[in-house]
Design an enzyme around this catalytic site. Structure first.
Site, PDB file in Angstrom:
ATOM      1  N   GLU A 162     -21.125  15.906   8.283  1.00  0.00           N
ATOM      2  CA  GLU A 162     -22.220  16.757   8.754  1.00  0.00           C
ATOM      3  C   GLU A 162     -23.615  16.031   9.059  1.00  0.00           C
ATOM      4  O   GLU A 162     -24.310  16.185   9.932  1.00  0.00           O
ATOM      5  CB  GLU A 162     -22.357  17.843   8.061  1.00  0.00           C
ATOM      6  N   CYS A 183     -24.730  19.348   1.697  1.00  0.00           N
ATOM      7  CA  CYS A 183     -24.643  19.335   3.372  1.00  0.00           C
ATOM      8  C   CYS A 183     -25.219  20.753   3.849  1.00  0.00           C
ATOM      9  O   CYS A 183     -25.794  20.800   4.830  1.00  0.00           O
ATOM     10  CB  CYS A 183     -23.290  19.084   3.908  1.00  0.00           C
ATOM     11  N   SER A 199      18.703  -6.552   4.409  1.00  0.00           N
ATOM     12  CA  SER A 199      18.469  -5.136   4.989  1.00  0.00           C
ATOM     13  C   SER A 199      17.441  -5.602   6.215  1.00  0.00           C
ATOM     14  O   SER A 199      16.664  -4.705   6.776  1.00  0.00           O
ATOM     15  CB  SER A 199      17.442  -4.463   3.986  1.00  0.00           C
ATOM     16  N   THR A 222      12.406  -4.469  -4.970  1.00  0.00           N
ATOM     17  CA  THR A 222      11.990  -4.844  -3.713  1.00  0.00           C
ATOM     18  C   THR A 222      11.136  -6.163  -3.720  1.00  0.00           C
ATOM     19  O   THR A 222      11.425  -6.904  -2.887  1.00  0.00           O
ATOM     20  CB  THR A 222      11.218  -3.545  -2.980  1.00  0.00           C
ATOM     21  N   ASP A 242      12.828  -9.110  -1.196  1.00  0.00           N
ATOM     22  CA  ASP A 242      11.996  -9.308   0.012  1.00  0.00           C
ATOM     23  C   ASP A 242      10.883 -10.054  -0.184  1.00  0.00           C
ATOM     24  O   ASP A 242      10.403 -10.517   1.084  1.00  0.00           O
ATOM     25  CB  ASP A 242      11.857  -7.690   0.362  1.00  0.00           C
ATOM     26  N   LEU A 300       2.957  -6.297   2.136  1.00  0.00           N
ATOM     27  CA  LEU A 300       2.549  -4.855   1.959  1.00  0.00           C
ATOM     28  C   LEU A 300       1.278  -4.832   2.588  1.00  0.00           C
ATOM     29  O   LEU A 300       0.391  -3.846   2.136  1.00  0.00           O
ATOM     30  CB  LEU A 300       2.764  -4.316   0.612  1.00  0.00           C
ATOM     31  N   GLU A 344       7.379   2.907  -0.703  1.00  0.00           N
ATOM     32  CA  GLU A 344       8.284   1.858   0.082  1.00  0.00           C
ATOM     33  C   GLU A 344       9.426   1.190  -0.711  1.00  0.00           C
ATOM     34  O   GLU A 344       9.555   0.230  -0.468  1.00  0.00           O
ATOM     35  CB  GLU A 344       7.565   0.889   1.014  1.00  0.00           C
TER      36      GLU A 344
END
Length: 363
Positions: free
Chosen positions: A54, A86, A170, A198, A202, A206, A295
């Site tokens: 605002e 505001c 994967s 993970t 992998d 990220l 994830e």
């Protein structure tokens, strides 16, 4: 033709979306100032410490704000925080009418700004396009209600429900379009959570890639026994985002090795061999991280499902088969009868290239 009330609120919502992922712990608000049917000012919430939507919209309008209408996606605040209220700025600018979409459940706000405006003779119209705005504010509303962040799970699976092959491979189940959607989501959330498995399998970054003016979310690793390599990309790759490792065993020298790389190590409570996810989420919420994206692999997904600590699931389904010995995406839920299945509801289905994206909510 002068734009209608709904269209003007849509313009305010467009402004609000420009701040998504950049305003936490504040909600991303958008505002437009309208006079004579024309937009004369607009703005969205700045990062913490900066002006609210605002204020920016009124500054953009300048003297034209006097006698104008202000459209804002969230009820104007009425308290002193890092910035003044505001509601006072609206009165000082001489705005004649305020139209807002969502009510603010924050007890410091919750109707106080509206009462001040009405008492001063300003016309107030509430809840225009409320459903659209409420959806935008789901993370903020949930934190105000529970003290916990809004949790989005993300998974990609084959048509037969597999997260990986029997060997653990994967890459890649989903196509480039789906991966692009994930990067866009990372750009909007406050934190991304993965498990140690993970990271080991992998070695993910990220980070947010392929998004204009994108930024990296805070990276959080669930590593109960500090077994991830200190040379993982998450710990060695340069990023402006914080990296946090949540562990049950903040033992020296592994902790020192990570902190020397700029990684924050959080000691969190556990249940058996697992991190207490609710305790971790509470701490993330207190740190101002109100929307987290999970994830993780099958074990992490299963933990969030089992603890009922998730709010939505983005499930990408690829037209591929891995067979019965592949790894299921939902982990070991130990369900022994159909009557005990985890109930779900499909909120939407979208085609993303060759894949489907299912938005799924708890049943």
């Amino acid at each position: 033709m002068k734009p209608g009330t709904d269209n003007l609120m849509r313009l305010a919502l467009e402004q609000a979306r420009r701040g998504v992922g950049r305003t936490h712990p504040n909600p991303p608000v958008g505002a437009v100032v309208v006079k004579g049917g024309k937009v004369v000012g607009k703005g969205f919430t700045a990062p913490p410490g900066g002006p609210h939507a605002e204020i920016r919209a009124l500054a953009d309008a300048g003297k034209k704000a006097k006698g104008a209408d202000l459209y804002t996606t969230l009820e104007p605040c009425d308290h002193y925080g890092k910035t003044p209220p505001c509601s006072l700025a609206i009165l000082e600018a001489g705005v004649r009418r305020v139209v807002f979409a969502s009510s603010d459940p924050n007890p410091l706000v919750n109707g106080k700004g509206v009462r001040r405006l009405k008492k001063a003779g300003v016309e107030v119209v509430a809840h225009v396009l409320r459903d659209q705005a409420d959806r935008l504010y789901r993370p903020f509303f949930k934190f105000m209600r529970t003290g916990l962040p809004f949790v989005t799970l993300k998974a990609a699976m084959t048509l037969d429900g597999k997260l990986a092959t029997r060997t653990g491979d994967s890459k890649w189940i989903s196509g480039e379009g789906a991966r692009g959607r994930v990067h866009a989501l990372r750009n909007e959330v406050d934190a991304v959570i993965v498990g140690a498995g993970t990271v080991q399998a992998d070695d993910p970054q990220l980070t947010t890639r392929g998004v204009a003016n994108g930024r990296d979310a805070v990276r959080v690793v669930l590593d109960p026994h500090l077994r991830t390599s200190s040379n993982a990309k998450l710990y060695t790759q340069k990023s402006k985002a914080r990296t946090i490792v949540a562990t049950l065993e903040p033992a020296y020298p592994r902790t020192q090795t990570l902190t020397d790389k700029g990684v924050e190590v959080w000691a969190v409570p556990g249940r058996g061999e697992q991190i207490d996810l609710k305790a971790l989420l509470q701490r993330l919420g207190k740190a101002g991280l109100l929307h987290v994206l999970v994830e993780g692999g099958a074990a992490v997904n299963g933990s969030f499902f089992g603890a009922r600590l998730w709010d939505e699931l983005w499930l990408f389904v690829a037209p591929k088969l891995f067979g019965h010995d592949g790894l299921t995406f939902s982990g070991g839920l130990q369900i022994d009868s159909a009557a005990k299945a985890v109930p779900l509801q499909i909120a939407s289905v979208d085609r993303v290239g060759a894949d489907l994206l299912l938005e799924i909510l708890p049943g």
